[in-house]
Enzyme design. Structure first.
Site, PDB file in Angstrom:
ATOM      1  N   GLU A 289       0.632  -1.071  -0.023  1.00  0.00           N
ATOM      2  CA  GLU A 289      -0.013  -0.125  -0.042  1.00  0.00           C
ATOM      3  C   GLU A 289       0.964   1.199  -0.186  1.00  0.00           C
ATOM      4  OE1 GLU A 289      -4.364  -0.209   1.917  1.00  0.00           O
ATOM      5  OE2 GLU A 289      -3.105   0.907   3.101  1.00  0.00           O
ATOM      6  N   HIS A 310       7.314 -26.226  -0.543  1.00  0.00           N
ATOM      7  CA  HIS A 310       6.120 -27.664  -2.082  1.00  0.00           C
ATOM      8  C   HIS A 310       5.518 -27.500  -2.295  1.00  0.00           C
ATOM      9  CE1 HIS A 310       8.182 -30.810   0.808  1.00  0.00           C
ATOM     10  NE2 HIS A 310       8.914 -30.314   1.448  1.00  0.00           N
ATOM     11  N   LYS A 424     -14.284   0.760  -3.997  1.00  0.00           N
ATOM     12  CA  LYS A 424     -15.377   1.083  -2.683  1.00  0.00           C
ATOM     13  C   LYS A 424     -16.734   1.952  -3.501  1.00  0.00           C
ATOM     14  CE  LYS A 424     -12.044   1.962   1.842  1.00  0.00           C
ATOM     15  NZ  LYS A 424     -11.155   2.608   2.271  1.00  0.00           N
TER      16      LYS A 424
HETATM   17  O1  PA5 Z   1      -3.536   1.402   6.041  1.00  0.00           O
HETATM   18  C1  PA5 Z   1      -4.493   2.029   5.569  1.00  0.00           C
HETATM   19  O2  PA5 Z   1      -4.695   2.879   6.001  1.00  0.00           O
HETATM   20  C2  PA5 Z   1      -5.668   1.015   5.522  1.00  0.00           C
HETATM   21  O3  PA5 Z   1      -5.192  -0.092   5.023  1.00  0.00           O
HETATM   22  C3  PA5 Z   1      -6.874   0.852   6.506  1.00  0.00           C
HETATM   23  O4  PA5 Z   1      -5.973   0.792   7.468  1.00  0.00           O
HETATM   24  C4  PA5 Z   1      -7.538  -0.196   6.836  1.00  0.00           C
HETATM   25  O5  PA5 Z   1      -8.583   0.479   4.889  1.00  0.00           O
HETATM   26  C5  PA5 Z   1      -9.408   0.313   7.526  1.00  0.00           C
HETATM   27  O6  PA5 Z   1      -9.686   1.917   7.267  1.00  0.00           O
HETATM   28  P1  PA5 Z   1      -9.790   2.217   8.653  1.00  0.00           P
HETATM   29  O7  PA5 Z   1      -8.637   2.083  10.181  1.00  0.00           O
HETATM   30  O8  PA5 Z   1      -9.985   3.349   8.843  1.00  0.00           O
HETATM   31  O9  PA5 Z   1     -11.509   1.272   9.369  1.00  0.00           O
END
Ligand code: PA5
Length: 449
Positions: A289, A310, A424
């Protein structure tokens, strides 16, 4: 106490002489830009000095809240996804007895996870399992509006209130969310839940050393002070003043960027301890990310060895040569187990008599390293003395800082995630969420074609 160490010899051997010197200025600049706050995404640098700056009062408050949950619950369900889930799970699974969840005489509440998928069967089976149990919930969401988490929390809240009564539910539901905004904050304030704040300047995937990770870890019975102490020692070991060759996070950032530039587009994180499976998952999110944007970024993959030797072993040994490996090796396991003698020796394993299981594992590790290096796979090796809170804290901070520096070297904003919004938007349009009418119409027209 010694620190974790990083060995990059078997990666540098794939790169031209002088590679480290070539990358040193870019890495130093990238590191300095994190420290002076001049890098892209500089409003999300709050994680950088969390280990050395988290107040004692916050740790005590987390421990006290965990004690309330531990006294009043046999099961604690953590609702959260992505950065609001993976860090806690990684630490808890790395430290837990692998079969704890099957034991009836457990000392600690079982910590289960929800809100990280929308599997109907998963949620149904979880709710069935929780029937009759004294369960509590930690609802973790920075935005407070994440669909997966909110869906699970709605179900869990209702069941908890029905099973345990509204008053008790208020005691055993805790929120970890934004200070001001989002549905989770509104609900926590309205219901009077105990709540913790996720700092504005700490993004989800960098939040494991905030209450996001610390509260579930404390509930599971582990020592969050040791976790923070390990992270703080790694913060010192990776300080701006420490030269690159001695600074594991800088060295890691330099070598992985050099390999990427040399056509190694995929990094495979490897463990030889099944307990580290979720550490792999946490790492994948952190790096994927943070770096995968603007058409760039190493693809983070992960395997559990020897299990996956494996399955994925063939690809790694002989597939397209676009990969490198980073192995997390645990020097000393917590338990000792020796191979016994067998008079009949039908399995032919008497040559291992008296050896520790870990000795065999270590030879598998060394044999794999040699084979993969021979097969054209550069190898980095992180050596972790033991699997405990202290060294997990070190490992977490090492990876976080390595990621921040790497992303800056790569030239991306390592702290945003614009790409995760696309699914989303489509999902909300397809579900007819109020406010998405225009998108819904467009989507319906597109699908009707
Ligand atoms: O790293 C990030 O920003 C995302 O993975 C969020 O943690 C994830 O989408 C969850 O978001 P939130 O904490 O707003 O529910």
């Amino acid at each position: 106490m010694k620190n974790l160490s990083l060995n990059v010899e078997n990666a540098l051997s794939f790169l031209p002489k002088g590679t480290l010197d070539k990358w040193a200025p870019a890495v130093a600049k990238a590191h300095a830009s994190l420290e002076d706050g001049s890098c892209a995404g500089n409003d999300f640098l709050g994680w950088l000095h969390l280990p050395s700056s988290t107040p004692e009062a916050l740790l005590s408050e987390i421990e006290q809240t965990a004690a309330v949950l531990r006294q009043n619950c046999d099961t604690v369900v953590v609702a959260g996804i992505g950065g609001s889930y993976l860090g806690a799970r990684a630490v808890i699974e790395a430290l837990s007895d692998s079969f704890d969840w099957l034991k009836t005489d457990r000392k600690n509440p079982a910590v289960l996870f929800a809100g990280n998928n929308i599997g109907e069967d998963y949620l149904y089976e979880l709710c069935e399992y929780l029937k009759g149990r004294r369960f509590g919930v930690i609802n973790i969401s920075k935005s407070g509006t994440t669909t997966e988490t909110a869906l699970a929390f709605r179900l869990l809240k209702k069941q908890c209130e029905e099973q345990r009564g509204v008053e008790t539910a208020r005691k055993v539901i805790v929120a970890v969310t934004d200070a001001r905004k989002g549905a989770a904050r509104v609900m926590a304030d309205k219901e009077g839940y105990k709540s913790f704040i996720i700092p504005d300047n700490v993004g989800g995937r960098f939040s494991v050393l905030t209450p996001v990770g610390l509260l579930p870890v404390a509930c599971a019975g582990f020592d969050i002070r040791q976790l923070m102490a390990g992270a703080a020692d790694m913060e010192k070991a990776c300080a701006l003043s420490v030269p690159m060759e001695e600074n594991p996070a800088c060295l890691y950032a330099a070598v992985r960027n050099a390999l990427y530039n040399d056509g190694k587009k995929i990094e495979i994180l490897v463990n030889f301890q099944p307990k580290l499976h979720y550490m792999n998952e946490w790492w994948k999110q952190l790096y994927g990310e943070s770096e995968g944007k603007d058409g760039k970024g190493i693809f983070p993959a992960a395997v559990d060895f020897t299990t996956d030797l494996h399955s994925m072993g063939q690809w790694i040994q002989e597939g397209e040569r676009t990969i490198f490996e980073t192995v997390v090796s645990v020097e000393t396991p917590a338990h000792e187990m020796y191979f016994p003698h067998d008079d009949e020796n039908l399995d032919g394993l008497n040559f291992l008599e008296g050896k520790r299981v870990d000795e065999v594992n270590k030879m598998a590790e060394l044999g794999t390293q040699l084979a993969h290096v021979d097969g054209g796979v550069p190898n980095l090796r992180i050596s972790v003395p033991e699997l405990n809170e202290y060294y997990l804290g070190q490992l977490i901070y090492f990876f976080e800082l390595g990621c921040g520096i790497s992303g800056n070297v790569l030239g991306v904003n390592a702290f945003n995630q614009p790409g995760v919004e696309a699914y989303k938007k489509n999902m909300f349009a397809l579900l007819g969420k109020p406010g998405y009418e225009e998108e819904t119409q467009k989507m319906q027209a597109r699908l009707a074609k």
